[in-house]
Design an enzyme around this catalytic site. Sequence first.
Site, PDB file in Angstrom:
ATOM      1  CE  LYS A  74      -2.027   1.519   3.814  1.00 52.73           C
ATOM      2  NZ  LYS A  74      -1.827   2.987   3.850  1.00 52.73           N
ATOM      3  CE  LYS A 130       5.112   0.815  -2.414  1.00 54.89           C
ATOM      4  NZ  LYS A 130       4.269   1.555  -1.452  1.00 54.89           N
ATOM      5  CE  LYS A 189       6.184   9.227  -3.566  1.00 54.10           C
ATOM      6  NZ  LYS A 189       5.484   8.051  -4.113  1.00 54.10           N
ATOM      7  CG  ASP A 193      -3.008   2.160  -6.034  1.00 50.59           C
ATOM      8  OD1 ASP A 193      -3.313   1.414  -5.099  1.00 50.59           O
ATOM      9  OD2 ASP A 193      -3.288   3.366  -6.068  1.00 50.59           O
TER      10      ASP A 193
END
Length: 298
Positions: free
Chosen positions: A40, A45, A71, A158
């Site tokens: 998520k 991560k 990013k 996602d």
Amino acid sequence: MALDKTPPILRGEDGEGSVQVHQDESAAITGAKVFSVYGKGGIGKSTTSSNLSAAFSMLGKRVLQIGCDPKHDSTFTLTGTLVPTVIDILKEVDFHPEELRAEDFVFEGFNGVKCVEAGGPPAGTGCGGYVVGQTVKLLKQHHMLEDTDVVIFDVLGDVVCGGFAAPLQHADRALIVTANDFDSIYAMNRIIAAVQAKSKNYKVRLAGCVANRSRETDEVDRYCSTVGFNRIAHMPDLDAIRRSRLKKKTLFEMEDDEEIVQVRKEYIRLAETLWNGTEPLAPAPLPDREIFELLGFD
């Protein structure tokens, strides 16, 4: 030329309704163990990926980490800076990749970890899968994968878009970062379904999950026992991890204290587990309503 009026076949090779483009075999990564890290958004991560890369390097492995988020903040704790992305570098040469050198887009970080930020198209303008594909193609053209033992793809939250599922076409194992809460486990359940769809046609299999930023693991463990999944590491919710991000360092560069030493050991143990090989898991993800009923308190 006559117009082709044949209706498109929307039952693709990666699952019902899929319109995925199958990977060119020449683009496959060979010779290295490849891991894709999912979870998520905001679950940690990049923190997990960077510390795992550092842990592999401490075991003497030659590591390449590829950030797959527009990013481009996957590798800054390894390099100490925000490195330019592959897509930005390609723009500078008007998308003539033959003009690039490896050092234009591959940067060395902590303990020799090689760092690449694939980047992504501006919001709403393109497919991230193209960027991942171009990045791997460039790395192969410049022979950057020939002396690499471990490749880690750090992928944005996602995976409903097939483009950002593209790293699964290269990976041996997918690792899911989660937490001991409803939203993270709910997202993990859907990621498992995405990986299972890819595993029908690619070598990728699920390695397990990492409970991150969690004091307890009871909800994660209850979900895993229900669907046939494994928790293979637990990273507690420690302020030391937050501080390391603010210092733009991995945990392996922070000053020793009891908490940091313990978490380093867990990352080393996780790296050893993944290097030694995990059983290919095939959990059965739950329908949305069933996972809603499973989690939480009565």
